[in-house]
Motif scaffolding. Sequence first.
Motif, PDB file in Angstrom:
ATOM      1  N   TYR A 290      49.373  -4.043 -62.296  1.00 45.04           N
ATOM      2  CA  TYR A 290      48.085  -4.717 -62.643  1.00 45.04           C
ATOM      3  C   TYR A 290      47.640  -4.469 -64.179  1.00 45.04           C
ATOM      4  O   TYR A 290      46.868  -5.326 -64.638  1.00 45.04           O
ATOM      5  N   HIS A 291      48.098  -3.341 -64.704  1.00 45.01           N
ATOM      6  CA  HIS A 291      47.532  -3.009 -65.860  1.00 45.01           C
ATOM      7  C   HIS A 291      47.715  -4.059 -67.340  1.00 45.01           C
ATOM      8  O   HIS A 291      48.727  -4.769 -67.300  1.00 45.01           O
ATOM      9  N   HIS A 292      46.618  -4.144 -67.656  1.00 48.14           N
ATOM     10  CA  HIS A 292      46.329  -5.276 -68.893  1.00 48.14           C
ATOM     11  C   HIS A 292      46.591  -6.625 -68.563  1.00 48.14           C
ATOM     12  O   HIS A 292      47.110  -7.442 -69.431  1.00 48.14           O
ATOM     13  N   THR A 293      46.216  -7.050 -67.288  1.00 42.59           N
ATOM     14  CA  THR A 293      46.458  -8.348 -66.857  1.00 42.59           C
ATOM     15  C   THR A 293      45.358  -8.891 -66.184  1.00 42.59           C
ATOM     16  O   THR A 293      44.220  -8.490 -66.071  1.00 42.59           O
ATOM     17  N   ALA A 294      45.288 -10.494 -66.009  1.00 39.31           N
ATOM     18  CA  ALA A 294      44.232 -10.910 -65.439  1.00 39.31           C
ATOM     19  C   ALA A 294      44.187 -10.696 -63.892  1.00 39.31           C
ATOM     20  O   ALA A 294      43.140 -10.969 -63.364  1.00 39.31           O
ATOM     21  N   ASP A 295      45.104 -10.006 -63.494  1.00 40.19           N
ATOM     22  CA  ASP A 295      45.006  -9.566 -62.158  1.00 40.19           C
ATOM     23  C   ASP A 295      44.376  -8.040 -62.001  1.00 40.19           C
ATOM     24  O   ASP A 295      44.257  -7.403 -60.846  1.00 40.19           O
ATOM     25  N   ASP A 296      43.862  -7.508 -63.123  1.00 41.36           N
ATOM     26  CA  ASP A 296      42.866  -6.159 -62.847  1.00 41.36           C
ATOM     27  C   ASP A 296      41.736  -6.719 -62.493  1.00 41.36           C
ATOM     28  O   ASP A 296      40.756  -6.875 -63.330  1.00 41.36           O
ATOM     29  N   THR A 297      41.441  -6.751 -61.250  1.00 40.81           N
ATOM     30  CA  THR A 297      40.001  -7.175 -60.667  1.00 40.81           C
ATOM     31  C   THR A 297      39.583  -6.491 -59.474  1.00 40.81           C
ATOM     32  O   THR A 297      40.477  -5.424 -59.044  1.00 40.81           O
ATOM     33  N   LEU A 298      38.722  -6.238 -59.055  1.00 45.41           N
ATOM     34  CA  LEU A 298      37.893  -5.384 -58.051  1.00 45.41           C
ATOM     35  C   LEU A 298      38.654  -5.324 -56.724  1.00 45.41           C
ATOM     36  O   LEU A 298      38.663  -4.311 -56.132  1.00 45.41           O
ATOM     37  N   ASP A 299      39.240  -6.469 -56.442  1.00 43.02           N
ATOM     38  CA  ASP A 299      40.075  -6.445 -55.127  1.00 43.02           C
ATOM     39  C   ASP A 299      41.187  -5.364 -55.096  1.00 43.02           C
ATOM     40  O   ASP A 299      41.414  -5.255 -53.907  1.00 43.02           O
TER      41      ASP A 299
END
Length: 464
Positions: A422-431
Amino acid sequence: MKKLLTTLCALMPLFGIAQAQEFTPEQLEQVKNVREQALKSNLSWQLLESLTTEVGPRMPGSENDKKAVKWAQQQFKTLGFDKVWTEPATFPHWRRHHEAGSIVTPSKQPLRLTALGNSVGTPAQGITAPVVMFNTFDELIAAPKNSLEDKIAFVNYRMKRHIDGNGYGPAVRARRSGAVEAAKKGAIGYMMRSVSTGHHRFAHTGASGYQAGISKIPNTAISNPDADQLERLINGGHEVAVNMNIQTEDLGEGTSYNVIGEITGSQFPEQYVLIGGHLDSWDLGTGALDDGAGVALTMAAAKHISEIAQPKRSIRVVLFAAEELGLWGAKAYFKRHAEQLDNIVAAAESDFGADVVYAFESNVAANALPVVKAIAQQLAPLNIEYVNANNAHGGPDLIPLNQVTNAPIFALHQNGTDYFDYHHTADDTLDKVDPRKLKQNTAAYAVFAIMAANAKTKLTGKGK
């Protein structure tokens, strides 16, 4: 596991002696209460939810970065910290505005890419050119001079997955310096397989740089599935051309702020335990893992300590600015406090996501090891193993501290097996954050901080 249990059992008498020498029974009871309070509390989750929801991504110098600074100041005050203040830090102010890519030949296909931090942009229509693939960064370095004229260099190095993230360093070489090496060979653009262990179709951004006297060329990373696609095409004998279109902007020098909250010590207020993370994040996601979690759990850990007892030494939570663009907040902090670095009795940074802390390690003088062993015993109920190497490096924002002094550095090692998915992507989110694991992290930092602050022996680094 059997070997680990045998080792721990053998060390238990030493741990018991260390505790008796360094801590009173009342202090050890406080440690237990702090640990239990942190494991029950939702405070770290509430802080993380607020930061990632109400502020969101926090690119250094952006409006959201300014909001994050105000958010942190208000949260420290609401939590009842004794002192709250900010310190400025300057950095190279960079923005991404647009990014798109596509395979042009042998067939038209979308290409998921992202501009690497500090990259120059392309012309408005982008650049279209043949791709030359290198399996490693060293292969690119070894390429003949002028061999990439009017071409796009593509480094296809795969990062290896590991619990401690040790594949990151070798992979990030291509991100940091790839565009420089490609330009030396005449390339007009640079692409690399994302510094990632994930299989999702997200490109991973990150900081990169240029070198004086070498042409600055557009600098990008592509998602792992897209890198696989290019690899298949090229290895299948196809001549591949791509179009990359990134629009970025160099805004000169920017200013942001380290935000600092302190719980003041009762006996030695000038001495302090430094914990924290970095407040900024990349703009693609909401910075939950990197590094909202570190911000939230260290703030919460200090708050839980203050609810149980006032420590002998101060506990200072530093939320560093502009880490993602080059540790600029950390550099400014340790330069500003250069004459008082001996007041730091322990330092640890949480900047590796939010999975469980599985190991505890120090880098201290020999006379401080009894304190370390006592802390390790109180971390054991959290299923945290003591690493006896005494060679901890700490988080990235502690690098400037390590460079100027032999500080007492600690590492609370988090499980990073999935972090680079997930690092440094749009997928680094609270969930992506598990609240239970976040509580364990919070408890670990709370135990570490209160014990380092209350130890009879003042902790010092090697060579002191």
